[in-house]
Design an enzyme around this catalytic site. Structure first.
Site, PDB file in Angstrom:
ATOM      1  N   ASP A 124       0.815  -1.332  -0.110  1.00 21.76           N
ATOM      2  CA  ASP A 124      -0.036   0.046   0.096  1.00 21.76           C
ATOM      3  C   ASP A 124       0.754   1.485   0.088  1.00 21.76           C
ATOM      4  O   ASP A 124       1.709   1.353   0.937  1.00 21.76           O
ATOM      5  CB  ASP A 124      -0.754   0.140   1.196  1.00 21.76           C
ATOM      6  CG  ASP A 124      -2.253   1.077   1.185  1.00 21.76           C
ATOM      7  OD1 ASP A 124      -2.593   1.457  -0.264  1.00 21.76           O
ATOM      8  OD2 ASP A 124      -2.737   1.345   1.941  1.00 21.76           O
ATOM      9  N   HIS A 131      -4.539  13.847   1.479  1.00 14.01           N
ATOM     10  CA  HIS A 131      -4.689  13.035   2.425  1.00 14.01           C
ATOM     11  C   HIS A 131      -3.348  13.076   3.267  1.00 14.01           C
ATOM     12  O   HIS A 131      -3.451  13.176   4.713  1.00 14.01           O
ATOM     13  CB  HIS A 131      -4.937  11.483   1.705  1.00 14.01           C
ATOM     14  CG  HIS A 131      -4.762  10.510   2.893  1.00 14.01           C
ATOM     15  ND1 HIS A 131      -6.017  10.200   3.852  1.00 14.01           N
ATOM     16  CD2 HIS A 131      -3.888   9.651   3.328  1.00 14.01           C
ATOM     17  CE1 HIS A 131      -5.610   9.359   4.691  1.00 14.01           C
ATOM     18  NE2 HIS A 131      -4.314   8.901   4.385  1.00 14.01           N
ATOM     19  N   GLU A 196     -10.601   3.633   3.772  1.00 15.95           N
ATOM     20  CA  GLU A 196      -9.733   4.364   2.908  1.00 15.95           C
ATOM     21  C   GLU A 196     -10.039   4.278   1.479  1.00 15.95           C
ATOM     22  O   GLU A 196     -10.308   3.195   0.880  1.00 15.95           O
ATOM     23  CB  GLU A 196      -8.115   4.150   3.067  1.00 15.95           C
ATOM     24  CG  GLU A 196      -7.799   4.781   4.357  1.00 15.95           C
ATOM     25  CD  GLU A 196      -6.346   4.521   4.591  1.00 15.95           C
ATOM     26  OE1 GLU A 196      -5.574   3.894   4.095  1.00 15.95           O
ATOM     27  OE2 GLU A 196      -5.620   5.343   5.391  1.00 15.95           O
ATOM     28  N   GLU A 198      -9.572   4.016  -2.289  1.00 16.49           N
ATOM     29  CA  GLU A 198      -8.005   4.074  -3.109  1.00 16.49           C
ATOM     30  C   GLU A 198      -8.255   3.309  -4.394  1.00 16.49           C
ATOM     31  O   GLU A 198      -9.265   2.447  -4.356  1.00 16.49           O
ATOM     32  CB  GLU A 198      -7.141   3.070  -2.184  1.00 16.49           C
ATOM     33  CG  GLU A 198      -6.619   3.439  -0.722  1.00 16.49           C
ATOM     34  CD  GLU A 198      -5.584   2.796  -0.223  1.00 16.49           C
ATOM     35  OE1 GLU A 198      -4.712   2.361  -0.652  1.00 16.49           O
ATOM     36  OE2 GLU A 198      -5.321   2.997   1.009  1.00 16.49           O
ATOM     37  N   ASP A 230      -9.259   0.317   2.020  1.00 18.80           N
ATOM     38  CA  ASP A 230      -8.187  -0.002   2.992  1.00 18.80           C
ATOM     39  C   ASP A 230      -8.635   0.265   4.296  1.00 18.80           C
ATOM     40  O   ASP A 230      -8.250   1.291   5.002  1.00 18.80           O
ATOM     41  CB  ASP A 230      -6.851   0.562   2.808  1.00 18.80           C
ATOM     42  CG  ASP A 230      -5.695   0.289   3.702  1.00 18.80           C
ATOM     43  OD1 ASP A 230      -5.776  -0.879   3.936  1.00 18.80           O
ATOM     44  OD2 ASP A 230      -4.813   1.041   3.999  1.00 18.80           O
ATOM     45  N   LYS A 250      -4.367  -2.253  10.166  1.00 18.46           N
ATOM     46  CA  LYS A 250      -4.836  -2.403   8.942  1.00 18.46           C
ATOM     47  C   LYS A 250      -5.061  -3.759   8.229  1.00 18.46           C
ATOM     48  O   LYS A 250      -5.745  -3.880   6.958  1.00 18.46           O
ATOM     49  CB  LYS A 250      -3.786  -1.604   7.730  1.00 18.46           C
ATOM     50  CG  LYS A 250      -3.322  -0.351   7.972  1.00 18.46           C
ATOM     51  CD  LYS A 250      -3.997   0.646   7.307  1.00 18.46           C
ATOM     52  CE  LYS A 250      -3.569   1.951   7.424  1.00 18.46           C
ATOM     53  NZ  LYS A 250      -4.194   2.944   6.546  1.00 18.46           N
TER      54      LYS A 250
HETATM   55 MN    MN Z   1      -4.183   2.944   2.731  1.00 15.65          MN
END
Ligand code: MN
Length: 424
Positions: A124, A131, A196, A198, A230, A250
């Site tokens: 990642d 951000h 998140e 993404e 995520d 995560k």
């Molecule tokens: Mn992320």
């Protein structure tokens, strides 16, 4: 970068009628790849291509002789483009393949989809500069962007085993957290669970260990793009992230959209990338004229939320934010591939590279609740009166993505959704 060809012709129509409807994510110009099996069956997953509201079974159509998507991913760009051309020709109106391929179609509503490939490794990145700046301010008001940010694409090695396809339901993670004024950490369910927004870049052909991929060839090693959520436990993250980066905050779940939209399909939706005046130029190994001219992707991204209360009341999801990738990312996908391999690290077919949270420059383009609520200090109010700082049990969070441009047919990335369950 991929050039336009007959498969992008906006005049093309398919004999699959639903593919020609305005606003459809999967017109004949898209042709994304995924893995499916008949719903409620225990058959192995097979390779399919989405067309309108149908899936074309590639093996049944005589286009491939494997059920292994990673075999397809390992093909070189020439083979990949030949397959796209054959799909486009066979699915267009008037094709002689219609009679045979009609038998290889299944309704998407009648299939189960899974993660589109076998993901060996997941990395990642952190390309979303807005951000990084907003979150950096929350964690380090004096130094929002670390001094390396504009020089080196920041990333960490994530967890591949907990990546699931859209529809994932997972228990709220538990772990250690420490309030700033507490003397010692405590253990319990995360109170600051976030999403998140993404993109997930899927690696096609890999590179041999010890042989870096030059920026000029980087995109040839990318098969395509997915939507990636995520999920992040911010309170676990704040306590654990120094000095080695995110870990248990995560790795409990990541959710991926089922269809890989190929780099070829995205050819009409490329954009230049120019850094703001005064920013350093990338080091030569991360720089090329083609990357500056068309390295970026022009994809609109949206975040939608449906709470348990909304679901019980029969109310649909509400949109929290909408933004665009051209405004959000400081590094291109090609730069990520090149940087990842510059030390000799080998990428393999099916590896997943997350873009990092793609927040736009405006507050209402935030790609996470951490930003949208300014670290949980400013709750958002939903149309039904409910308030949110972070996600609550029963919340279903969905990401959607699509590309629109004058002179091109709109294509979509589909949707990735996931639901938070109560902690164990
Ligand atoms: Mn992320």
């Amino acid at each position: 970068m991929n050039t336009l060809n007959a498969t992008h012709d906006p005049k093309l129509r398919s004999w699959v009628a639903s593919a020609n409807e305005a606003g459809c994510d999967f017109p004949i110009q898209n042709l994304p790849f995924g893995r499916f099996r008949p719903a409620r069956s225990s058959e192995g997953f097979r390779i399919g291509v989405a067309i309108g509201d149908q899936v074309l079974d590639l093996k049944a159509a005589g286009l491939v002789d494997t059920d292994d998507m990673n075999v397809l991913l390992a093909q070189d760009a020439t083979e990949r483009q030949a397959l796209r051309a054959a799909l486009s020709e066979g699915l267009r109106e008037g094709s002689a393949k219609q009679a045979a391929w009609s038998k290889a179609l299944l309704a998407q509503s009648a299939v189960e989809l899974t993660v589109p490939c076998r993901i060996g490794d997941y990395t990642d990145f952190y390309t979303g500069i807005h951000h990084a700046t907003t979150v950096g301010k929350l964690f380090r008001p004096d130094q929002p962007l670390m001094p390396n940010y504009k020089w080196v694409p920041i990333g960490y090695h994530g967890r591949a085993s907990s990546i699931r396809v859209s529809g994932q339901r997972f228990k709220r993670p538990q772990g250690q957290t420490k309030a700033p004024d507490a003397e010692a950490p405590s253990f319990g369910p995360s109170k600051r669970l976030d999403y998140e927004l993404e993109l997930g870049f899927v690696v096609g052909q890999g590179n041999a260990l010890g042989e870096p991929i030059a920026i000029a060839n980087a995109e040839q090693h990318l098969f395509g793009v997915t939507l990636l959520n995520d999920w992040s436990a911010r309170d676990l993250q704040a306590w654990e992230y120094q000095p080695l980066g995110p870990f248990l905050s995560k790795s409990f779940a990541s959710t991926l959209s089922p269809w890989i939209v190929t780099m070829e399909a995205l050819a009409p939706f490329r954009a230049g990338f120019e850094r703001p005046a005064g920013d350093p130029r990338p080091l030569p190994y991360l720089d090329s004229p083609a990357n500056s001219e068309a390295g970026a992707l022009d994809i609109t991204l949206e975040v939608w939320l449906q709470t348990a209360k909304m679901r019980e009341a029969g109310e649909g999801a509400v949109r929290l934010t909408r933004g665009n990738t051209t405004q959000a990312a400081y590094w291109t996908a090609a730069q990520l591939v090149t940087h990842h391999t510059v030390n000799g690290c080998n990428l393999q077919p099916g590896d997943l590279l997350g873009s990092g949270t793609l927040s736009g420059p405006k507050p209402d383009e935030a790609g996470s609740l951490l930003e949208l609520t300014l670290g949980g200090k400013h709750p958002i109010t939903l149309p039904n009166g409910e308030r949110r700082t972070f996600l609550e049990d029963g919340d279903t969070l969905s990401l959607r993505g699509y590309c629109e441009r004058a002179g091109a047919v709109r294509i979509g990335l589909g949707e990735v959704s996931g639901t938070v369950l109560a902690a164990a």
